[in-house]
Every structure is written in structure tokens, then in C-alpha cells.
Design a protein around this motif. Structure first.
Motif, PDB file in Angstrom:
ATOM      1  N   PRO A  14       0.819  -1.203   0.000  1.00  0.00           N
ATOM      2  CA  PRO A  14       0.000   0.000   0.000  1.00  0.00           C
ATOM      3  C   PRO A  14       0.857   1.259   0.000  1.00  0.00           C
ATOM      4  CG  PRO A  14      -0.846  -1.557   1.586  1.00  0.00           C
ATOM      5  CD  PRO A  14       0.468  -2.101   1.086  1.00  0.00           C
ATOM      6  N   GLY A  15       0.488   2.188  -0.828  1.00  0.00           N
ATOM      7  CA  GLY A  15       1.223   3.441  -0.927  1.00  0.00           C
ATOM      8  C   GLY A  15       2.368   3.391  -1.911  1.00  0.00           C
ATOM      9  N   CYS A  22      -2.155   7.618  -2.203  1.00  0.00           N
ATOM     10  CA  CYS A  22      -2.394   6.265  -1.698  1.00  0.00           C
ATOM     11  C   CYS A  22      -1.461   5.990  -0.522  1.00  0.00           C
ATOM     12  CB  CYS A  22      -2.173   5.220  -2.785  1.00  0.00           C
ATOM     13  SG  CYS A  22      -2.593   3.544  -2.249  1.00  0.00           S
ATOM     14  N   GLY A  23      -2.050   5.569   0.607  1.00  0.00           N
ATOM     15  CA  GLY A  23      -1.282   5.239   1.800  1.00  0.00           C
ATOM     16  C   GLY A  23      -1.003   6.422   2.706  1.00  0.00           C
ATOM     17  N   MET A  35     -10.337   7.067  -4.056  1.00  0.00           N
ATOM     18  CA  MET A  35      -9.695   6.651  -2.804  1.00  0.00           C
ATOM     19  C   MET A  35     -10.758   6.275  -1.786  1.00  0.00           C
ATOM     20  SD  MET A  35      -6.407   6.925  -2.995  1.00  0.00           S
ATOM     21  CE  MET A  35      -5.175   7.663  -4.005  1.00  0.00           C
ATOM     22  N   ARG A  48      -5.916   5.893   6.972  1.00  0.00           N
ATOM     23  CA  ARG A  48      -5.174   6.247   5.751  1.00  0.00           C
ATOM     24  C   ARG A  48      -6.112   6.192   4.559  1.00  0.00           C
ATOM     25  NH1 ARG A  48       0.284   6.399   6.637  1.00  0.00           N
ATOM     26  NH2 ARG A  48       1.053   5.234   8.425  1.00  0.00           N
ATOM     27  N   TYR A  50      -6.505   5.003   0.727  1.00  0.00           N
ATOM     28  CA  TYR A  50      -5.939   4.011  -0.188  1.00  0.00           C
ATOM     29  C   TYR A  50      -6.733   4.004  -1.481  1.00  0.00           C
ATOM     30  CZ  TYR A  50      -3.312   1.931   3.659  1.00  0.00           C
ATOM     31  OH  TYR A  50      -2.453   1.726   4.704  1.00  0.00           O
ATOM     32  N   CYS A  51      -6.051   3.688  -2.575  1.00  0.00           N
ATOM     33  CA  CYS A  51      -6.760   3.471  -3.829  1.00  0.00           C
ATOM     34  C   CYS A  51      -7.514   2.146  -3.685  1.00  0.00           C
ATOM     35  CB  CYS A  51      -5.794   3.437  -5.007  1.00  0.00           C
ATOM     36  SG  CYS A  51      -4.727   1.978  -5.081  1.00  0.00           S
ATOM     37  N   CYS A  54      -5.400  -1.055  -3.357  1.00  0.00           N
ATOM     38  CA  CYS A  54      -4.599  -1.263  -2.144  1.00  0.00           C
ATOM     39  C   CYS A  54      -5.433  -1.323  -0.865  1.00  0.00           C
ATOM     40  CB  CYS A  54      -3.574  -0.132  -1.991  1.00  0.00           C
ATOM     41  SG  CYS A  54      -2.299  -0.103  -3.254  1.00  0.00           S
ATOM     42  N   ALA A  55      -6.722  -1.024  -0.955  1.00  0.00           N
ATOM     43  CA  ALA A  55      -7.554  -0.859   0.238  1.00  0.00           C
ATOM     44  C   ALA A  55      -7.602  -2.108   1.117  1.00  0.00           C
ATOM     45  CB  ALA A  55      -8.963  -0.437  -0.161  1.00  0.00           C
ATOM     46  N   GLY A  58      -4.334  -2.578   2.904  1.00  0.00           N
ATOM     47  CA  GLY A  58      -4.227  -1.594   3.981  1.00  0.00           C
ATOM     48  C   GLY A  58      -5.081  -1.966   5.178  1.00  0.00           C
TER      49      GLY A  58
END
Length: 75
Positions: A14-15, A22-23, A35, A48, A50-51, A54-55, A58
Motif C-alpha cells: 500500500p502506498g 495512496c497510503g 480513494m 489512511r 488508499y486506492c 490497495c484498500a 491496507g
């Protein structure tokens, strides 16, 4: 070929996916378009953005960081 699996997709941390913001920790208001805000009650991980790709990663990280922090000393 029968029984051969397809290669898995590449999963970035993530990120590190390259999407802007992101992140990152939220600055104010709602998450920007594309996001989502991940916040797990009781987690030592802060909320945070996240896109969508990546959610879930995360969220899993935040869930792993719930409960009391381990001491740095011996057991």
C-alpha cells in the motif's frame, strides 16, 4: 496445459502503487475520488487513504496492528 495455473497479479505494498495520495493519512474531509478511507478501531495504524487496489491490503495491515503494542524487551 491442463492443471497449470495462471501467474498471479503483482501486488504492490500500500502506498507504493504509484497512485497519488495512496497510503497517506487523511488531511481533511472525505477521501478524494478513487480513494477510500481505511480506519480500524483499536488499531495502532492511523487512518489512511488508499486506492481501491490497495484498500484491502491496507485494512489487513491495520487489523494486524490491533491490541497492545509488544514491548521491545525480552519476554
Amino acid at each position: 496445459m491442463v492443471g497449470q495455473s495462471a501467474p498471479g497479479r503483482v501486488v504492490s505494498r500500500p502506498g507504493e502503487c504509484g497512485r497519488e495520495l495512496c497510503g497517506t493519512e487523511p488531511t481533511a474531509g472525505r477521501a478524494p475520488d478513487g480513494m477510500t478511507t481505511i480506519r480500524v478501531p483499536g488499531s495502532r495504524e492511523p487512518a489512511r487513504w488508499y486506492c481501491h487496489g490497495c484498500a484491502e491490503y491496507g485494512r489487513a495491515l491495520a487489523e494486524l496492528r490491533t491490541g497492545p503494542a509488544e514491548s521491545e524487551g525480552g519476554r
